[in-house]
Design an enzyme around this catalytic site. Structure first.
Site, PDB file in Angstrom:
ATOM      1  N   CYS A  74      38.036  23.667  33.320  1.00  0.00           N
ATOM      2  CA  CYS A  74      38.106  25.127  33.448  1.00  0.00           C
ATOM      3  C   CYS A  74      36.962  25.789  32.691  1.00  0.00           C
ATOM      4  O   CYS A  74      36.384  25.204  31.774  1.00  0.00           O
ATOM      5  CB  CYS A  74      39.419  25.649  32.864  1.00  0.00           C
ATOM      6  SG  CYS A  74      40.892  24.866  33.504  1.00  0.00           S
ATOM      7  N   ASP A  75      36.700  27.026  33.050  1.00  0.00           N
ATOM      8  CA  ASP A  75      35.774  27.861  32.299  1.00  0.00           C
ATOM      9  C   ASP A  75      36.185  29.313  32.478  1.00  0.00           C
ATOM     10  O   ASP A  75      36.666  29.699  33.541  1.00  0.00           O
ATOM     11  CB  ASP A  75      34.326  27.667  32.767  1.00  0.00           C
ATOM     12  CG  ASP A  75      33.357  28.281  31.775  1.00  0.00           C
ATOM     13  OD1 ASP A  75      33.161  27.679  30.708  1.00  0.00           O
ATOM     14  OD2 ASP A  75      32.836  29.377  32.052  1.00  0.00           O
ATOM     15  N   THR A  76      35.995  30.101  31.425  1.00  0.00           N
ATOM     16  CA  THR A  76      36.386  31.508  31.453  1.00  0.00           C
ATOM     17  C   THR A  76      35.259  32.366  30.895  1.00  0.00           C
ATOM     18  O   THR A  76      34.631  31.997  29.900  1.00  0.00           O
ATOM     19  CB  THR A  76      37.669  31.733  30.619  1.00  0.00           C
ATOM     20  OG1 THR A  76      38.712  30.918  31.158  1.00  0.00           O
ATOM     21  CG2 THR A  76      38.109  33.187  30.643  1.00  0.00           C
TER      22      THR A  76
END
Length: 191
Positions: A74-76
């Protein structure tokens, strides 16, 4: 509920919040963090979070033997005033980010990539977060909690950061780091 589709997953992230989201969904989570160079010239927030999630997934797959379990990365990032905002590098930068968010709204983009049974899928979701008007004292009190460290935009909505938020439009889990509703829908097609 994700556990209706899969009972175990590898999370290639050291984020305790992401792990907690998956465990709350009923999954057994094996954490195997992967690190990449997160520098990118991409300026579109949706494309950026998907690019970084895919880079993390490919780095994991290159370093680890094949697994029968789904692997999630994931990445935010935050998009505010036409600017990408990641994790602050120091307390002063965190203070400036929170002061800028005061009384306004910004978008949180969370991208993810999943490898399972030879397939790789990826996507992103976005949620709009509206901040209360924050006094200098409120910001300083929040910074003193240390929650800002390692968080995109210098806040976390779980814990003391919830008091900074006036409202959220969209999937709250997207702000925490995994768009769980979207991920559940996509897992249903794979598992």
């Amino acid at each position: 509920m994700l556990s209706a589709f899969c009972s175990q997953i590898i999370l290639a992230s050291a984020s305790p919040a992401r792990r907690a989201l998956l465990e709350e969904a009923g999954l057994q989570v094996e954490v195997i963090p992967t690190e990449i160079d997160e520098r990118s010239s991409e300026q579109d927030p949706a494309a950026l979070v998907v690019e970084l999630a895919l880079r993390k997934l490919h780095a994991f797959l290159a370093d680890n033997a094949q697994t029968d379990l789904p692997v999630l990365t994931c990445d935010t990032t935050i998009f505010f005033a036409e600017t990408l905002i990641g994790k602050s590098s120091c307390r002063q930068e965190a203070q400036e980010q929170l002061a800028a968010f005061s009384g306004s709204a910004h978008q949180v983009y969370s991208g993810w990539a999943l490898s399972y049974k030879g397939q790789i899928i990826s996507d992103f979701d976005l949620t709009t977060v509206h901040f209360h008007h924050l006094s200098e004292e409120t910001i300083e009190d929040y910074l003193a909690t240390g929650e800002w460290q390692g968080a995109a935009g210098s806040y976390r909505i779980q814990g003391a950061g919830a008091a900074l938020i006036a409202s959220i439009e969209g999937d709250e889990s997207c702000v925490i780091g995994i768009p769980m509703d979207q991920l559940a829908r996509r897992l249903a097609t794979l598992c």
